[in-house]
Write an enzyme that holds these catalytic residues in place. Structure first.
Site, PDB file in Angstrom:
ATOM      1  N   LYS A 106      28.035  24.053 -46.212  1.00 16.71           N
ATOM      2  CA  LYS A 106      26.830  24.453 -45.472  1.00 16.71           C
ATOM      3  C   LYS A 106      26.432  23.373 -44.461  1.00 16.71           C
ATOM      4  CE  LYS A 106      22.917  22.648 -47.897  1.00 16.71           C
ATOM      5  NZ  LYS A 106      21.611  22.661 -48.392  1.00 16.71           N
ATOM      6  N   LYS A 147      25.962  17.111 -55.710  1.00 17.47           N
ATOM      7  CA  LYS A 147      25.585  15.746 -55.327  1.00 17.47           C
ATOM      8  C   LYS A 147      26.160  14.732 -56.295  1.00 17.47           C
ATOM      9  CE  LYS A 147      21.698  16.634 -52.420  1.00 17.47           C
ATOM     10  NZ  LYS A 147      20.277  16.599 -52.158  1.00 17.47           N
ATOM     11  N   LYS A 177      21.897  18.216 -42.845  1.00 12.98           N
ATOM     12  CA  LYS A 177      21.513  16.986 -42.163  1.00 12.98           C
ATOM     13  C   LYS A 177      22.013  15.759 -42.893  1.00 12.98           C
ATOM     14  CE  LYS A 177      17.254  17.968 -44.464  1.00 12.98           C
ATOM     15  NZ  LYS A 177      16.022  18.664 -44.318  1.00 12.98           N
TER      16      LYS A 177
HETATM   17  P1  AMP Z   1      16.102  21.207 -46.977  1.00 11.24           P
HETATM   18  O1  AMP Z   1      16.408  20.709 -45.631  1.00 11.24           O
HETATM   19  O2  AMP Z   1      17.216  21.015 -47.946  1.00 11.24           O
HETATM   20  O3  AMP Z   1      14.770  20.777 -47.474  1.00 11.24           O
HETATM   21  O4  AMP Z   1      15.984  22.774 -46.791  1.00 11.24           O
HETATM   22  C1  AMP Z   1      14.855  23.382 -46.212  1.00 11.24           C
HETATM   23  C2  AMP Z   1      15.062  24.868 -46.069  1.00 11.24           C
HETATM   24  O5  AMP Z   1      16.127  25.128 -45.135  1.00 11.24           O
HETATM   25  C3  AMP Z   1      15.466  25.562 -47.378  1.00 11.24           C
HETATM   26  O6  AMP Z   1      14.842  26.833 -47.412  1.00 11.24           O
HETATM   27  C4  AMP Z   1      16.949  25.695 -47.245  1.00 11.24           C
HETATM   28  O7  AMP Z   1      17.441  26.779 -48.000  1.00 11.24           O
HETATM   29  C5  AMP Z   1      17.120  25.953 -45.737  1.00 11.24           C
HETATM   30  N1  AMP Z   1      18.438  25.523 -45.281  1.00 11.24           N
HETATM   31  C6  AMP Z   1      18.933  24.262 -45.271  1.00 11.24           C
HETATM   32  N2  AMP Z   1      20.191  24.229 -44.783  1.00 11.24           N
HETATM   33  C7  AMP Z   1      20.512  25.517 -44.484  1.00 11.24           C
HETATM   34  C8  AMP Z   1      21.683  26.154 -43.947  1.00 11.24           C
HETATM   35  N3  AMP Z   1      22.775  25.462 -43.616  1.00 11.24           N
HETATM   36  N4  AMP Z   1      21.656  27.498 -43.766  1.00 11.24           N
HETATM   37  C9  AMP Z   1      20.554  28.214 -44.085  1.00 11.24           C
HETATM   38  N5  AMP Z   1      19.430  27.680 -44.590  1.00 11.24           N
HETATM   39  C10 AMP Z   1      19.396  26.347 -44.797  1.00 11.24           C
END
Ligand code: AMP
Ligand code: TRP
Length: 332
Positions: free
Chosen positions: A196, A114, A199
């Protein structure tokens, strides 16, 4: 009784990556781990480490809470709550910052990524974020933390902080175990499979949002980047786009990747993508049907109130004891 805990940040639309890497996993784990309490929350304090629009943030916070339930989590076995409604997260976050080293935070790859992308306006909270995340987890003495691959390093740091605290002040925090899925731990961007799926990306073609409509989902899968090799096989190095689509296929159908490769032997990307588009859109459609019922029902608030009450009583006692250990305030 064991305790499992995880959270999702409401910093943008939920994606298929969140579903496969996290939410879907929680539902499967709930079926398997019958002697385990599930603490799941919306990490809104984490979201504000980057700039958020307040109305949007509030809306998305509720959307995530509804999505957990829409995916099939059992409300009677889940303590569902919103992070900022329990003051102790921020409080313990600070106490743990006092036991976290700069060098440790500087090594966090999520922060480094970031920081390279965004040159100015980086907040100090983005830097100390892993200490808050550690607080989220050890506040409730969680045994297990299921997360996608990107969060593994943060859980390792959590373990180090908890162990350091225990070594200094006597056994006090449970040292948690991460649970990382074998398939789907890292779903990649459909337009740039080296990155990856996230959002926070500027282009929405690369991710499937859980609230996208059917036609949009189909279009995004059809236009997913592949390669000119033209053979469906699992080769993440030379064919990262196809490997990503195979991962999505495997995660949503519970089929082994080799079995899928075998099914599509001699067929082209077009047929494969059409089938996958159908699989993804059908799954998301049923998720959305549940979601729209829940988001508009008064039950959601009742579930979040009950979750807050339960989480609060544990969190309050834990932080009080932690402060006593540190010598803060007057002796009780
Ligand atoms: P976040 O949206 O960053 O709060 O992530 C929430 C959960 O979703 C965490 O456990 C992340 O590791 C998982 N996660 C987010 N993006 C991905 C992705 N592209 N592939 C797999 N897991 C994801
Ligand atoms: N930092 C996590 C993410 O971005 C979200 C999160 C916050 C979390 N606190 C947590 C996940 C505690 C697991 C446990 O994905």
């Amino acid at each position: 009784m064991k305790r499992l805990l995880s959270g999702i940040k409401p910093s943008g639309a939920l994606t298929l990556g969140n579903y496969i890497g996290a939410i879907m996993r929680f539902v499967e784990l709930q079926k398997q781990l019958t002697d385990t309490e599930f603490y799941l929350f919306v990490a809104d304090l984490h979201a504000i480490t980057t700039e958020q629009n307040p109305q949007e943030l509030r809306k998305r916070t509720k959307e995530i809470a509804a999505m957990y339930l829409a995916a099939g989590l059992d409300k009677d076995k889940t303590i569902l709550f919103i992070q900022s409604e329990i003051k102790e997260h921020a409080e313990l976050g600070y106490l743990l910052q006092c036991h976290t080293y700069m060098g440790e935070l500087e090594r966090m790859t999520q922060y480094k990524d970031k920081a390279t992308k965004q040159q100015s306006g980086l907040t100090s909270a983005l830097f100390t974020y892993p200490a808050l995340m550690a607080a989220d987890i050890i506040l409730y003495d969680a045994d297990y933390v299921p997360v996608g691959d990107d969060q593994k390093q943060h859980i390792e740091l959590t373990r180090d902080i908890a162990t350091r605290f225990n070594n200094r002040f006597g056994d006090f925090f449970k040292v948690p175990e991460p649970i990382i899925p074998k398939v789907g731990a890292r779903i990649m961007d459909l337009q740039n499979p080296e990155k990856k799926m996230s959002k926070s990306e500027a282009s929405d073609k690369g991710y499937i949002a859980l609230l996208d409509d059917e036609q949009t989902i189909i279009k995004k899968i059809r236009s997913a980047v592949t390669d000119s090799i033209g053979v469906i096989q699992y080769d993440p190095f030379n064919q990262p786009g196809v490997a990503n689509l195979l991962n999505i296929y495997a995660a949503l159908t519970d089929k082994a990747i080799e079995a899928i490769v075998e099914m599509y032997k001699g067929l082209g990307y077009k047929e494969f993508k059409e089938d996958l588009a159908h699989i993804v859109s059908t799954r998301i459609k049923s998720l959305q049907d549940n979601y729209y019922q829940i988001i508009n029902s008064p039950e959601l608030d009742a579930i979040l109130d009950a979750g807050r009450a339960k989480a609060q009583s544990y969190a309050y006692r834990k932080v009080e004891k932690c402060k006593q250990k540190l010598g803060l305030g007057r002796k009780k």
